[in-house]
Design an enzyme around this catalytic site. Sequence first.
Site, PDB file in Angstrom:
ATOM      1  N   HIS A   1     -22.187  58.544  37.234  1.00  0.00           N
ATOM      2  CA  HIS A   1     -21.618  59.332  36.113  1.00  0.00           C
ATOM      3  C   HIS A   1     -23.045  60.044  35.208  1.00  0.00           C
ATOM      4  O   HIS A   1     -22.862  59.991  34.041  1.00  0.00           O
ATOM      5  CB  HIS A   1     -21.186  58.204  35.135  1.00  0.00           C
ATOM      6  CG  HIS A   1     -19.942  57.627  35.829  1.00  0.00           C
ATOM      7  ND1 HIS A   1     -18.873  58.360  35.636  1.00  0.00           N
ATOM      8  CD2 HIS A   1     -19.891  56.127  36.503  1.00  0.00           C
ATOM      9  CE1 HIS A   1     -17.961  57.438  36.210  1.00  0.00           C
ATOM     10  NE2 HIS A   1     -18.379  56.362  36.754  1.00  0.00           N
TER      11      HIS A   1
ATOM     12  N   LYS B   1     -49.165  43.710  21.162  1.00  0.00           N
ATOM     13  CA  LYS B   1     -48.620  42.727  21.594  1.00  0.00           C
ATOM     14  C   LYS B   1     -47.566  42.011  20.637  1.00  0.00           C
ATOM     15  O   LYS B   1     -46.649  41.659  20.889  1.00  0.00           O
ATOM     16  CB  LYS B   1     -49.923  41.595  21.916  1.00  0.00           C
ATOM     17  CG  LYS B   1     -49.397  40.312  22.573  1.00  0.00           C
ATOM     18  CD  LYS B   1     -48.624  40.406  23.822  1.00  0.00           C
ATOM     19  CE  LYS B   1     -48.354  39.232  24.492  1.00  0.00           C
ATOM     20  NZ  LYS B   1     -47.325  39.137  25.933  1.00  0.00           N
TER      21      LYS B   1
ATOM     22  N   GLU C   1     -36.018  45.676  32.567  1.00  0.00           N
ATOM     23  CA  GLU C   1     -37.086  44.948  32.513  1.00  0.00           C
ATOM     24  C   GLU C   1     -38.062  45.885  33.652  1.00  0.00           C
ATOM     25  O   GLU C   1     -39.375  45.848  33.251  1.00  0.00           O
ATOM     26  CB  GLU C   1     -37.098  43.431  32.618  1.00  0.00           C
ATOM     27  CG  GLU C   1     -38.283  42.742  32.639  1.00  0.00           C
ATOM     28  CD  GLU C   1     -39.039  42.812  31.176  1.00  0.00           C
ATOM     29  OE1 GLU C   1     -40.230  42.354  31.567  1.00  0.00           O
ATOM     30  OE2 GLU C   1     -38.606  43.326  30.404  1.00  0.00           O
TER      31      GLU C   1
ATOM     32  N   LYS D   1     -41.611  47.556  32.504  1.00  0.00           N
ATOM     33  CA  LYS D   1     -42.808  47.180  33.052  1.00  0.00           C
ATOM     34  C   LYS D   1     -43.470  48.387  33.431  1.00  0.00           C
ATOM     35  O   LYS D   1     -44.762  48.460  33.184  1.00  0.00           O
ATOM     36  CB  LYS D   1     -42.848  45.912  33.745  1.00  0.00           C
ATOM     37  CG  LYS D   1     -42.398  44.710  33.343  1.00  0.00           C
ATOM     38  CD  LYS D   1     -43.796  44.308  32.213  1.00  0.00           C
ATOM     39  CE  LYS D   1     -43.156  43.082  31.288  1.00  0.00           C
ATOM     40  NZ  LYS D   1     -42.316  43.405  30.058  1.00  0.00           N
TER      41      LYS D   1
ATOM     42  N   TRP E   1     -54.367  48.956  14.873  1.00  0.00           N
ATOM     43  CA  TRP E   1     -53.428  49.847  15.384  1.00  0.00           C
ATOM     44  C   TRP E   1     -52.877  50.803  14.385  1.00  0.00           C
ATOM     45  O   TRP E   1     -52.282  50.526  13.554  1.00  0.00           O
ATOM     46  CB  TRP E   1     -52.565  48.936  16.056  1.00  0.00           C
ATOM     47  CG  TRP E   1     -51.578  49.531  17.070  1.00  0.00           C
ATOM     48  CD1 TRP E   1     -51.784  49.697  18.448  1.00  0.00           C
ATOM     49  CD2 TRP E   1     -50.219  50.003  16.697  1.00  0.00           C
ATOM     50  NE1 TRP E   1     -50.680  50.293  19.237  1.00  0.00           N
ATOM     51  CE2 TRP E   1     -49.684  50.473  17.869  1.00  0.00           C
ATOM     52  CE3 TRP E   1     -49.370  50.082  15.687  1.00  0.00           C
ATOM     53  CZ2 TRP E   1     -48.287  51.099  18.153  1.00  0.00           C
ATOM     54  CZ3 TRP E   1     -48.191  50.785  15.824  1.00  0.00           C
ATOM     55  CH2 TRP E   1     -47.632  51.139  17.011  1.00  0.00           C
TER      56      TRP E   1
ATOM     57  N   GLU F   1     -44.713  50.676  30.799  1.00  0.00           N
ATOM     58  CA  GLU F   1     -45.699  50.134  29.863  1.00  0.00           C
ATOM     59  C   GLU F   1     -46.912  50.395  30.198  1.00  0.00           C
ATOM     60  O   GLU F   1     -48.011  50.477  29.483  1.00  0.00           O
ATOM     61  CB  GLU F   1     -45.170  48.773  29.620  1.00  0.00           C
ATOM     62  CG  GLU F   1     -44.317  48.622  28.591  1.00  0.00           C
ATOM     63  CD  GLU F   1     -44.278  47.078  28.306  1.00  0.00           C
ATOM     64  OE1 GLU F   1     -44.091  46.639  27.327  1.00  0.00           O
ATOM     65  OE2 GLU F   1     -44.131  46.178  29.295  1.00  0.00           O
TER      66      GLU F   1
ATOM     67  N   ARG G   1     -53.798  41.979  21.386  1.00  0.00           N
ATOM     68  CA  ARG G   1     -52.707  42.471  20.510  1.00  0.00           C
ATOM     69  C   ARG G   1     -52.568  43.884  20.513  1.00  0.00           C
ATOM     70  O   ARG G   1     -51.428  44.232  19.709  1.00  0.00           O
ATOM     71  CB  ARG G   1     -53.022  41.859  18.973  1.00  0.00           C
ATOM     72  CG  ARG G   1     -53.055  40.469  18.841  1.00  0.00           C
ATOM     73  CD  ARG G   1     -53.729  39.895  17.814  1.00  0.00           C
ATOM     74  NE  ARG G   1     -52.664  40.212  16.632  1.00  0.00           N
ATOM     75  CZ  ARG G   1     -51.723  39.398  16.022  1.00  0.00           C
ATOM     76  NH1 ARG G   1     -51.472  38.235  16.698  1.00  0.00           N
ATOM     77  NH2 ARG G   1     -50.979  39.888  15.077  1.00  0.00           N
TER      78      ARG G   1
ATOM     79  N   CYS H   1     -52.255  44.734  14.783  1.00  0.00           N
ATOM     80  CA  CYS H   1     -53.568  44.726  14.169  1.00  0.00           C
ATOM     81  C   CYS H   1     -54.090  43.189  14.114  1.00  0.00           C
ATOM     82  O   CYS H   1     -53.290  42.414  13.845  1.00  0.00           O
ATOM     83  CB  CYS H   1     -53.752  45.176  12.753  1.00  0.00           C
ATOM     84  SG  CYS H   1     -53.110  46.826  12.525  1.00  0.00           S
TER      85      CYS H   1
ATOM     86  N   ASN I   1     -53.338  43.776   7.587  1.00  0.00           N
ATOM     87  CA  ASN I   1     -52.270  44.080   8.463  1.00  0.00           C
ATOM     88  C   ASN I   1     -51.238  44.244   7.845  1.00  0.00           C
ATOM     89  O   ASN I   1     -50.794  43.505   6.741  1.00  0.00           O
ATOM     90  CB  ASN I   1     -52.171  42.699   9.418  1.00  0.00           C
ATOM     91  CG  ASN I   1     -53.170  42.457  10.277  1.00  0.00           C
ATOM     92  OD1 ASN I   1     -54.088  43.320  10.579  1.00  0.00           O
ATOM     93  ND2 ASN I   1     -53.081  41.498  10.982  1.00  0.00           N
ATOM     94  N   GLY I   2     -50.169  45.168   8.215  1.00  0.00           N
ATOM     95  CA  GLY I   2     -49.045  45.459   7.434  1.00  0.00           C
ATOM     96  C   GLY I   2     -48.744  46.922   7.038  1.00  0.00           C
ATOM     97  O   GLY I   2     -49.595  47.496   7.258  1.00  0.00           O
TER      98      GLY I   2
END
Length: 610
Positions: A506, A605, A483, A487, A74, A490, A27, A2, A99-100
């Site tokens: 395996h 973000k 990574e 990506k 968010w 995402e 963000r 947020c 925020n929070g």
Amino acid sequence: MCGIVGAIANRDVVPVLVEGLKRLEYRGYDSSGIAVVERDNVRRVRRTGRVMEMEQAAIAESFNAPLGIGHTRWATHGGVTELNAHPMVSHGDLALVHNGIIENHEAQRERLRGLGYEFTSQTDTEVIAHLIHHYLVGGASLLQAVQKAVKELEGAYAIAVIDRRSPDVMVAARMGCPLLVGLGDGENFVASDVSAIIQATRRVIFLEEGDTAELRCDGVRVFDHHDQEVQRDIHVSDVSLASLELGPYRHFMQKEIHEQPRALADTVEGVIDAGGFDLRLFGDDAAEVFKGVDSVQILACGTSFYAGMVARYWIEALAGIPCAVDIASEYRYRDIVANPRQLVVTISQSGETLDTMEALKYAKQHGMLRTLSICNVPESAIPRASKLVFYTRAGAEIGVASTKAFTTQLVALFILAAALAKQNGRLDAAREQALIEELRHLPGNVQFALNLEPQIAVWAERFAPKEHALFLGRGVFYPIALEGALKLKEISYIHAEAYPAGELKHGPLALVDKDMPVVVIATNDALLEKVKSNIQEVRARGGEMFVFADADTNFSESEGVHVIRTPRHAGMLAPVVQTIPVQLLAYHAALARGTDVDKPRNLAKSVTVE
């Protein structure tokens, strides 16, 4: 996550609020809104979706005021609805953005209902608005009401509050979530991120834990958690407006991928200038902090965690000391074996990642005081809480999916590994100069990899129709495979997993068929022949292979095996170079699928809540 922006001025602040919210879009958010005090009235507009939709509504309603706050939300408590969007308003008098997460919101909600307050949203934020209003009607000033209310909150918050009965003041407060005050000429601002107000001022005060701030046009007063007035340092932000603009690129992610040669060069500049791995690169006290270090504990989340996984190989190989890597959100909830001689390294692009910050606090509570932060944002919370700091100098990163922040973190960790090796007498002059030469050539090798973009874009077209993908790597390249998979999922929403190539038989081999593309990182090192055997296992099951191979490996294309030649093996820094192709593959796969590259769904973000 947020975002908050607020302004008080002798002019219309609505354009400042809207522009600030646009700069906070990176963000991650799902709704936005602004509230202003205009002619002793609180006016508010909120919308789900993009800031542009909210802006059009504000224009249609002719918003114009000298005092206001704005927010990008968010969703946490409550779904993505206009009723849950910020700002929250209490009794038409007071507006608040937050925020929070407030952990005791349910108990406070019941208390406030008993006092006659009605709730129109599912959010924990509305609790704060009503609580402050309760103290206002009891005779407190806006500042006093905020100070009283926050003492009753449990959890994390950054808030900005305005009230129609106090049109010449705004109050802000923080605990656990970042918040800063911007200082202008006859006007002042509040924001969760300096990018939101950089168009208006570069002079900022970073509020500390428990601070409240009272903003008026002619000045700012800051109070600590004891409500005592204090002086906080003024900083001049070096964030470039150019770094916040797209320029010739289609997306910020593409821009930031291509900025990596410069970001890497800037990050290694100190080593090159010093002609060696000088401990002072980490701070004036580094020699004392590093003295006697017998192990390293790395704490990070997401992409930064993968950087830490690579660093473990480097630190153990070069420095000869054990290195553990933990996901920060897990570390803080397990019983640890405290070791005061252990160096605790936290990695965070934003410097505000809540789980990483809490893990750092947890380690310090157990007497582990040798702390180093690797971060991209000067003066952010985690560096301020650490004994030492190394800034990655990647510049502002706007795309939600980290690119240049990741590769500069890798370089910072490589420098740390070399510095520890030198401290331990395991790096002679010849070896040190050889590693410096690898750093010197790294930006060029990365540029070589970037030049492969047209070939990778062709591959991406083949990925676009797929719903699943597998990434394989061995040794130090396994985290790079992780990574790459991250990506891809995402930003393209293709489900992707990564495994050490030796683990293929395996379990994961059961997934391989013609509809499961397999990406392999194949470098010219001691494990190359093992990787070739893994490729044959995939081909035998009809899987289609996409191989990123060093220029000096003996790979050739064949039916079902596609090969792109990356630069010649770059020594210990090869993982940095091999990161570029998997970034480009994810980017172009997302383009081909038509997803929102810079603002992927459900993601943020800067993760400042649990």
